[in-house]
Design an enzyme around this catalytic site. Sequence first.
Site, PDB file in Angstrom:
ATOM      1  CE  LYS A 496     -17.962   3.305   2.643  1.00  7.84           C
ATOM      2  NZ  LYS A 496     -18.473   4.614   2.229  1.00  7.84           N
ATOM      3  CE1 TYR A 722      16.659   7.418   9.364  1.00  8.99           C
ATOM      4  CE2 TYR A 722      14.445   6.588   9.824  1.00  8.99           C
ATOM      5  CZ  TYR A 722      15.681   6.439   9.225  1.00  8.99           C
ATOM      6  OH  TYR A 722      15.957   5.317   8.471  1.00  8.99           O
TER       7      TYR A 722
END
EC number: 5.1.1.1
Length: 828
Positions: A496, A722
């Site tokens: 999965k 940033y």
Amino acid sequence: MYNAASINKALKGELLQETGFSEIGHILLDSRKLIFPETSLFIPLVSARRNAHQYIDELYRKGVSNFIVSEPVPLEKYPKANFILVKDTLHALHMLVAWHRQQFNIPVIGITGSNGKTIVKEWLFQLLEKDYNIVRSPKSYNSQIGVPLSVWQMQPENQLAIFEAGISQPGEMVNLEKIIRPTIGIFTNIGEAHSEGFLNIRQKINEKLILFMKSDILIYCKDYLALNECVLSFHNQMQEGPELFSWSRKTDADLRIINTEKLDHHTSIEATYKGETLHIRIPFTDEGSVENAIHCWALMLYLGKEQDVIQQRMDLLSNIAMRLELKQGINNCSVINDSYNLDLGSLTIALDFLQQQQQHQVRTVILSDILQSGKSDATLYEEVADLLRQNGINKLIAIGKNISREKKSFQQIEGLKSQFFNTTDEFIQQFNGDDFQFETILVKGSRVFEFERIGKLLEQKAHQTILEINLTAISQNVKYYQSLLKPNTKLMAMVKAFSYGSGSFEIANLLQFHGVDYLAVAYADEGVELRRAGITMPIMVMNPEPASFDAILHWNLEPELYSMGILMQFMEEVNTAGKSNFPVHIKLDTGMHRLGFVTKDIPELIKVLTSGSVLKVQSVFSHLAASEDPAEDAFTQQQGNLFYEMSHELQKSLGYAVIRHISNSAAITRHPELQLDMVRLGIGMYGIDSAKDIQAQLRNVSTLKTTISQLKELEPGETVGYGRRWEAKRPSVTATVRIGYADGYVRRFGNSKGKMLIRGKLAPVIGVVAMDMCMLDVTHIPEAAEGDEVIVFGQDLPVQQLAEWAESIPYEILTGISQRVKRVYFQE
């Protein structure tokens, strides 16, 4: 060629049945790898979990008529087969190949050591292939099974053999020595690899030295203190032991290394030998390559090769492809790149890997001339044609004058489309990408044909950040957990969430090939993708949604049913579709309190399930909440007891046997009493276990890599990224690398919480992580250069460490790797 009677005589076995003369040229140990049924001898090996005698019936139907067995066989079922009875089939395999080895009187080089065996073997082949017809171990075939398969390749046309041998516990090398019986020995080095089965490093050295008991010469490096002492002791104890040929950088030796100088892309090595100063140059700079090259140099000197020939050939040594790579290709193709060496042995291995791939119906092989085979072209390419025919190849692109001259051998194969080109350049000039659509393409060539150029044309252009998935490691991890299971316990593999970030059909193909019993996916669309990719084994869907019921029925997926509501909805869908006895899995809640039927639901659940034949319960299962935590063992036991009660009541009422499973990866080892009929293997398959002793036995599967795009020199006070979150406090060097939060490298790693490996050194992440890139402080790594590889996680920087830095768990890190990060799968 041998026959059953001659092999029986060699084994001193009992010829239970002989049905006439039948030539035997191939040993078959794996029923899935049958290529030449008429000339194959099947030897069924027996282990704690698997008895290969069960495949005799299947192989007989496919045309195999020669068998060595260690169990009684109903001979009347196989009137056209030869059967030899022995006590132990593995021992018989060893005896048979040891007998085969005795038929040859040629130089045989045996190589052992902790590291470098395969590289030394392949470099010796490159250095000596012009002088001898050489047979050698395919890839890294050096185990108790790999060595016999390697030595069995010896043929009358061979003039030199090179085999490697590896062991993991005492007593194994005695068997391999009898099989290889080397006349020339090379002991590469000694280290901690595969030391778990030995008391100490000296025991490991002494066990490996058994390989050279009857050799004429042993080449080794004196600079490993323990190795040197053990070799000298071994030599003194042996009355007719091998002559020693030593090399050293530190002390007197037959080959005394006096200087090594590393240049940009080469290393110059100077040494003295028999009073003469010699030089070689190799196109590598890493220490491992230098050591491997010196071992090869020593061997060349021992063989009496002229120094100018040695120099010329050493300078041309090339990288060894240690693995088969599976990559995404153009136009929805898959590309298997094995473009650096080619012989019949390695071609067979590559075709085996190609056979595992079920995602495309069309299989294409791009193949060059096979050089230095020692066989006539007609004989050689008839064998190649047989390999392609038996493996069901649909398209062949043959490149080279020799293979092109033998095109008739391939044109006679029914259903095979073939094209022939004299050179790689000719093919590239006529290349049209639209000719390749929805197919799996094996690129396999001798290195002089430069097939890497073809690989670049076929492979989908990738972002330089990639996730490498080691398929060999996955299979070995699965086998390790299987070795811990009770004999009749099945295995469900969890694929999965894109196989925990590792891929979909690529992993499922591997698991299907290795005989895992069940797959489990989270949602129906994951199961549909696997079905479309050719996966035929049972697949359980853990989170079925009513909107997906139609797909579940159409693609024969098996849903988990966890509540009365979803049970009734699914029964109605099955009824409407006119189906019956549709396989389902019943989820019980024993304490996780997430999904599942609880105790009070059982009477009504039984009533519904036994009211008709709409559904058939394949399994009953539950989830353990804290199986990895010793502090919660009492609760785990409580869950187990409750599951026993609920599942027993359910099974008794159903009136037929169902599979019961509750164990996850951690419970397999921590709570073996809960293994029951099946276990679910998840994160452990991908190399991660919470128990340290188990973790030590697992192999790393995933390596996330990127590269340095730019280096910058900063003055004190300048900032990065940033928000200007990082400020240089000193003259600094920063590296911008090609990975960001859009790739799955989360912002939590910013501001020095995360680190990456560059040239073996940790470099902290500085500033904030941006969408597509982030910056590292590499001031302390002056050798760092633009384009350098950067390890985000892998063998030397475990994903568990990243999870700790991020205050998370490995599951989140692995499943968070973005789909835009290209996956590269490889088999060692």
